[in-house]
Design a protein around this motif. Structure first.
Motif, PDB file in Angstrom:
ATOM      1  N   PRO C  79     -11.167 -19.200 -16.636  1.00 15.96           N
ATOM      2  CA  PRO C  79     -12.093 -20.245 -16.902  1.00 15.96           C
ATOM      3  C   PRO C  79     -11.598 -21.189 -17.767  1.00 15.96           C
ATOM      4  O   PRO C  79     -10.671 -20.973 -18.609  1.00 15.96           O
ATOM      5  CB  PRO C  79     -13.434 -19.480 -17.686  1.00 15.96           C
ATOM      6  N   LEU C  80     -11.981 -22.454 -17.324  1.00 14.13           N
ATOM      7  CA  LEU C  80     -11.403 -23.693 -18.312  1.00 14.13           C
ATOM      8  C   LEU C  80     -11.230 -23.562 -19.785  1.00 14.13           C
ATOM      9  O   LEU C  80     -10.262 -23.701 -20.195  1.00 14.13           O
ATOM     10  CB  LEU C  80     -12.054 -24.934 -17.857  1.00 14.13           C
ATOM     11  N   ILE C  81     -12.334 -22.875 -20.218  1.00 12.84           N
ATOM     12  CA  ILE C  81     -12.289 -22.968 -21.809  1.00 12.84           C
ATOM     13  C   ILE C  81     -11.251 -22.007 -22.377  1.00 12.84           C
ATOM     14  O   ILE C  81     -10.705 -22.288 -23.397  1.00 12.84           O
ATOM     15  CB  ILE C  81     -13.885 -22.703 -22.396  1.00 12.84           C
ATOM     16  N   TYR C  82     -11.102 -20.981 -21.547  1.00 14.36           N
ATOM     17  CA  TYR C  82      -9.976 -19.961 -21.951  1.00 14.36           C
ATOM     18  C   TYR C  82      -8.798 -20.354 -21.539  1.00 14.36           C
ATOM     19  O   TYR C  82      -7.811 -20.084 -22.331  1.00 14.36           O
ATOM     20  CB  TYR C  82     -10.261 -18.724 -21.405  1.00 14.36           C
ATOM     21  N   LYS C  83      -8.509 -21.378 -20.614  1.00 11.52           N
ATOM     22  CA  LYS C  83      -7.106 -21.847 -20.480  1.00 11.52           C
ATOM     23  C   LYS C  83      -6.918 -22.981 -21.806  1.00 11.52           C
ATOM     24  O   LYS C  83      -5.795 -22.795 -22.248  1.00 11.52           O
ATOM     25  CB  LYS C  83      -6.960 -22.783 -19.153  1.00 11.52           C
ATOM     26  N   PHE C  84      -8.034 -23.402 -22.061  1.00  9.56           N
ATOM     27  CA  PHE C  84      -7.772 -24.267 -23.324  1.00  9.56           C
ATOM     28  C   PHE C  84      -7.466 -23.525 -24.642  1.00  9.56           C
ATOM     29  O   PHE C  84      -6.479 -23.814 -25.321  1.00  9.56           O
ATOM     30  CB  PHE C  84      -9.233 -25.210 -23.552  1.00  9.56           C
ATOM     31  N   SER C  85      -8.253 -22.323 -24.674  1.00  9.97           N
ATOM     32  CA  SER C  85      -8.307 -21.746 -26.032  1.00  9.97           C
ATOM     33  C   SER C  85      -7.019 -20.627 -25.966  1.00  9.97           C
ATOM     34  O   SER C  85      -6.449 -20.320 -27.021  1.00  9.97           O
ATOM     35  CB  SER C  85      -9.353 -20.821 -26.338  1.00  9.97           C
ATOM     36  N   GLY C  86      -6.487 -20.531 -24.911  1.00 12.45           N
ATOM     37  CA  GLY C  86      -5.348 -19.842 -24.827  1.00 12.45           C
ATOM     38  C   GLY C  86      -4.203 -20.317 -25.371  1.00 12.45           C
ATOM     39  O   GLY C  86      -3.190 -19.878 -25.912  1.00 12.45           O
ATOM     40  N   VAL C  87      -4.098 -21.775 -25.447  1.00 12.76           N
ATOM     41  CA  VAL C  87      -3.167 -22.371 -26.383  1.00 12.76           C
ATOM     42  C   VAL C  87      -3.158 -21.694 -27.539  1.00 12.76           C
ATOM     43  O   VAL C  87      -1.633 -21.526 -28.216  1.00 12.76           O
ATOM     44  CB  VAL C  87      -3.425 -23.960 -26.331  1.00 12.76           C
ATOM     45  N   ASP C 164     -13.336 -15.370 -25.211  1.00 11.51           N
ATOM     46  CA  ASP C 164     -14.675 -15.369 -25.928  1.00 11.51           C
ATOM     47  C   ASP C 164     -14.845 -16.885 -26.436  1.00 11.51           C
ATOM     48  O   ASP C 164     -13.961 -17.102 -27.165  1.00 11.51           O
ATOM     49  CB  ASP C 164     -14.489 -14.538 -27.062  1.00 11.51           C
ATOM     50  N   PRO C 165     -16.004 -17.243 -26.196  1.00 14.66           N
ATOM     51  CA  PRO C 165     -15.976 -18.902 -26.646  1.00 14.66           C
ATOM     52  C   PRO C 165     -15.970 -18.828 -28.380  1.00 14.66           C
ATOM     53  O   PRO C 165     -15.323 -19.859 -28.803  1.00 14.66           O
ATOM     54  CB  PRO C 165     -17.466 -19.210 -26.437  1.00 14.66           C
ATOM     55  N   LEU C 166     -16.434 -17.860 -29.144  1.00 14.34           N
ATOM     56  CA  LEU C 166     -16.041 -17.967 -30.371  1.00 14.34           C
ATOM     57  C   LEU C 166     -14.774 -17.811 -30.938  1.00 14.34           C
ATOM     58  O   LEU C 166     -14.352 -18.506 -31.724  1.00 14.34           O
ATOM     59  CB  LEU C 166     -17.061 -16.440 -31.221  1.00 14.34           C
ATOM     60  N   LEU C 167     -14.144 -16.825 -30.286  1.00 11.59           N
ATOM     61  CA  LEU C 167     -12.519 -16.721 -30.668  1.00 11.59           C
ATOM     62  C   LEU C 167     -11.837 -17.879 -30.155  1.00 11.59           C
ATOM     63  O   LEU C 167     -10.675 -18.226 -30.735  1.00 11.59           O
ATOM     64  CB  LEU C 167     -11.933 -15.348 -30.024  1.00 11.59           C
TER      65      LEU C 167
END
Lengths: 177, 117, 633
Positions: C79-87, C164-167
């Protein structure tokens, strides 16, 4: 210039911690030494896998060091380790014993048929109780035993080059004595 | 009368088992699950943890004390398996350093103030 | 395309490296390059890293697997948000984020105009020296822009436990705290070099300290909240080495904010302030060192590499040794005498600072001791939660006691009797209240009831002095932030103790159709089915919550099977009620017949988080509230 030498004390602590951290860095904490090392092997008697006999701690009591390997057919690292055990077993004067840990008998036999049998004797620990007595928690685990005492314990699969680096030096040293 | 005795006996025996179960749970919370670093066996249902729970239950049934069970586990797996460090030569510093620092602080604050008054 | 980005990003990092090196000139008294102003260089530092960071986000978003980092930590179907937070869900990216925040603080600080330019120049110089060190680190030892040697069709993926959105927001918030203290550290070093640490120094740094502290608090709380619902162990704090690593700088920082307040008001406690400023930042570095080098076993460790550990260790050692050496030779010149008497507010603050230091040393030694016994005696040891509970509980009692009384003492000298007399109504009412509580709930032991009693007083007295009602107007006092934070801490402590005492749990081997029970609630296990998620398959259970024959709600705990990378996670299902959380988690099934279901009732969790939010809010208010002097005392 007058200094308050009290204020220099933190520097000593900092150097101390620096050295401590430096050595911790190269110290592998994930491999734990077993408290059984140097102690007498706990007594056990379990049925044998490939015959109707019994396998017990006394089988490992000789003055010549022997190897005890705890394995199972469901354990993937054991599969990886197996060739190393075969190599060990084919060397002169090295006896390798096996303890089949929490396994299905038929599966275990299939495993041995498929990959070869390096073991002089294989005991069955169906319940895992003997494993607990031996302090086993992550198979494969390998013990070197002499005179009924544990000399060394290796947690995880034995890599082929670890035979030369770790196992053989211990065996040779003990044999000379 | 016999009936009452029997009920009484049953009550006691069930109570005992509740007490024993509590003892077992308290012990589970003190034993580290070795394959799942950081958890206790109480929190884990890994096979290894379940085996250890069974061993502990058995030993309670056999009438062993908490101390005996713990030292059995330490003997097999090392100090590592018990969550709370014991109080012995290895851990004197661990338990006493906080106290020393606290006392040093009290001395430090009091002595500094007395100079000025 | 990828090669172009590779070159551009590495050049950007080198630009930051060079401009940071130029910025350090004031530290070494170099009078060249004076035509390059501090704020100009700071702007270059900021934009080079900002663009590099933007490029890295871009690479993750388009899933460019020719870069090793993207390959190792992302997957095209994520999912897009985790591509983002994967950074920043990995080592290299999080180090780049660390640098981004360093330059960000540096930039903002360089924008302000100061009467004494030298202060600002020195601070920016020290800060840039650190930026230089870290940039060197990522350039050679942990470069996020490394091209991979093979062509990969798809990535390995981000560890599902981190999806996870929080992480996604936890690391940036925590780093804003950690790195915020780098600025405080730099400013302290500048003050030491100039030998001027006084009221002005304190009033300049105060908002920064409070902002950094609030972020640090929020970062730790987010991590704790994540552990609470993600790990599914029913707890919110495990005294895990990585958690401890973030708690240590917080303890030092909490002592520091109080010192800064005393310094601003009374021009004393200079040494304390400097030592704590150095310690807070060093402990942030130690935290990074411990986590990144992998010398500690932890649930949170995600990358370990001894080479990196060595670099951070050398860096840490240089920072600590250099600054404490400077402190040792300069401190005699900065100290101003403490003119207050023994019974005064500043003594109270000193006592509590020392208690914080003692707790800090407990956390430190508890975390390090297993390493030491392993290194010196080859014996492993576990220091579990019980050790901390035994050692910290008595200290917390004294701590709350002084939290109640110190703010009510005058700065110079006070009579304890007058103070107690003025608080008699609160004391009597709280004493009877807690007496009733202890009668009603017979579970509390002595130390627990003492903590609850003291915390209640703390909450009441703090709230009372934060607002005052005169006639129809509510007057907001200048110490509003302090009082909100203190009241929040009281609420937090009450929740912690009650939660520890009243938590209930039970583990069942359950089958569909079973009715499970835990303290009055009935859990009806309705069905279990396979569900397909965005990038996982899951086994979802439906469990009805009933009380007194009425269905209240439905739990849907899950076990998720991720394929990239192959991992199984257990998702908790929590129903938040006002006074307690009801918490259901399934364990990974070991056989076909039944699943092991764990039920928790965790009372006062909402109140616990509410207390934490109040603490953070208090910090932010203090940072931003201009002193509209309706003076206290």
């Amino acid at each position: 210039m007058k200094y308050n030498y009290f204020k220099f004390i933190p520097l000593i602590f900092i150097i101390g911690f620096g050295i401590f951290f430096y050595f911790s860095l190269s110290n592998d904490t994930s491999k734990l030494s077993s408290p059984l090392i140097g102690k007498k092997l706990p007594s056990f008697t379990v049925p044998e896998l490939l015959s109707n006999g019994e396998f017990m701690d006394k089988d490992l009591g000789g003055a010549i060091p022997v190897i005890l390997n705890v394995w199972a057919s469901w354990c993937i690292p054991c599969r990886v380790e197996h060739p190393a055990l075969m190599t060990l077993a084919n060397m002169d004067e090295i006896d390798v014993y096996g303890l089949n840990y929490k396994d299905d008998e038929e599966e275990a036999k299939k495993f041995i048929d498929e990959l070869g049998n390096p073991f002089k004797k294989i005991g069955i620990d169906r319940s895992g109780r003997t494993g607990i007595d031996l302090g086993v928690y992550g198979i494969p685990e390998t013990f070197i035993i002499k005179d009924g005492h544990v000399l060394y314990k290796h947690i995880g699969p034995i890599h082929v080059n670890e035979i030369e680096e770790k196992i053989l030096p211990i065996l040779n040293k003990e044999r000379k004595q | 009368m016999k009936k009452i005795c029997l009920i009484f006996f049953l009550l006691i025996s069930t109570n005992m088992s509740i007490a024993e179960e509590n003892r077992a749970i308290n012990l589970f919370k003190e034993v580290r699950c070795l394959v799942c670093q950081g958890q206790t066996i109480h929190e884990s249902n890994a096979e290894m943890a379940e085996d250890l729970k069974e061993v502990i239950r058995e030993k309670i049934d056999q009438g062993q004390t908490d101390g005996e069970i713990k030292s059995f586990l330490i003997e097999k797996y090392g100090n590592w398996i018990i969550m709370t460090p014991p109080f012995n030569g290895l851990t004197y510093l661990l338990w006493f350093v906080p106290l020393i620092i606290l006392l040093f602080g009290i001395y430090f604050i009091l002595s500094k103030k007395n100079h000025k008054v | 395309m990828s090669t172009t980005i590779y070159y551009i990003s590495n050049i950007l990092i080198i630009i930051c490296l060079v401009s940071s090196l130029l910025q350090t000139r004031y530290l070494f008294n170099i009078n060249k390059f004076n035509n390059l102003s501090v704020s100009f260089l700071a702007t270059i530092q900021l934009f080079s890293i900002l663009i590099a960071f933007g490029l890295l986000i871009y690479l993750f978003l388009i899933s460019d697997f020719s870069f090793e980092l993207v390959y190792l930590n992302s997957h095209s179907e994520k999912p897009l948000i985790y591509k983002f937070s994967g950074v920043w869900g990995n080592h290299e990216g999080s180090m780049l984020l660390w640098i981004l925040i360093l330059v960000l603080f540096n930039f903002f600080f360089s924008l302000f105009s100061f009467k004494r330019k030298i202060f600002q120049n020195l601070t920016v110089s020290v800060q840039s020296l650190m930026i230089f060190g870290f940039t060197l680190f990522i350039l050679f030892l942990s470069n996020p822009f490394k091209l991979s040697e093979n062509n990969y069709a798809d990535g390995i993926g981000l560890n599902p436990i981190l999806q996870d959105p929080l992480l996604a927001i936890h690391p940036p918030v925590l780093y804003l705290g950690y790195v915020g203290f780098s600025l405080v550290f730099s400013f302290a070093i500048a003050g030491l070099i100039c030998k001027e640490i006084d009221k002005t120094w304190a009033s300049i740094i105060k908002p920064w300290v409070f902002i950094a502290w609030s972020f640090l608090t929020a970062g730790i709380a987010l991590g704790s909240f994540w552990a609470y619902y993600e790990l599914g162990w029913g707890g919110y704090w495990f005294w895990d080495p990585v958690e401890n690593a973030s708690l240590m700088p917080w303890l030092a920082a909490t002592a520091l904010i109080h010192c800064v307040v005393v310094l601003e008001k009374k021009n004393t406690m200079q040494s304390w302030t400097i030592v704590l400023a150095i310690m807070t930042f060093s402990l942030s570095l130690i935290g990074t060192f411990l986590v990144r080098s992998g010398i500690l076993n932890s649930v949170h460790t995600f990358a370990s590499d001894p080479g990196r550990g060595l670099f951070i260790l050398i860096f840490l050692f240089t920072v600590l040794f250099g600054s404490f050496f400077l402190f040792a030779i300069q401190s005699e010149k900065i100290n101003k005498p403490d003119l207050s008497s023994l019974v005064s507010r500043s003594t109270g603050i000193q006592i509590n600072n020392w208690l914080l230091m003692t707790i800090l040393s407990i956390v430190f030694i508890g975390t390090m001791y297993p390493l030491a016994t392993d290194l010196f005696f080859n014996q492993s040891l576990t220091v579990g939660p019980q050790y901390y509970a035994i050692t910290i509980t008595p200290l917390i009692i004294i701590f709350i006691f002084f939290m109640i009384f110190s703010p009510r003492l005058g700065w110079k000298e006070s009579k304890l009797i007058n103070l107690i007399m003025s608080m008699r109504f609160i004391l009597i009412s709280v004493l009877s209240l807690s007496f009733i509580i202890s009668l009603y709930f017979d579970l509390f032991n002595l130390s627990e009831i003492t903590i609850i009693f003291l915390s209640l007083i703390l909450v009441f007295t703090s709230l009372k002095s934060g607002f005052s009602l005169s006639g129809k107007n509510t007057i907001i006092k200048s110490n509003l932030g302090q009082n909100i934070a203190h009241a929040g801490f009281g609420i937090f402590m009450i929740a912690v103790v009650s939660n520890a005492v009243y938590s209930k749990e039970k583990i069942y081997d359950a089958k569909v159709g079973d009715s499970l029970e835990l303290s009055g609630y009935v859990f009806n296990f309705k069905k279990i089915e396979q569900v397909e998620g965005a990038n996982f398959n899951s086994l979802k259970a439906y469990i009805d919550l009933e009380k007194e024959e009425k269905t209240l709600d439905e739990f849907t705990p899950e076990i998720r099977f991720y394929s990239d990378p192959p991992t199984i996670t257990s998702e908790t299902s929590i129903i938040h009620k006002f006074f307690s959380d009801i918490y259901v988690v399934m364990n990974v099934p070991q056989n076909q017949q039944s699943v092991s279901v764990r039920l928790h009732i965790k009372p006062f969790m909402n109140i616990l988080w509410f207390g934490v939010i109040m603490i953070i809010l208090g910090g932010l208010i203090t940072a931003f509230l201009k002193r509209t002097r309706i003076d206290e005392v």
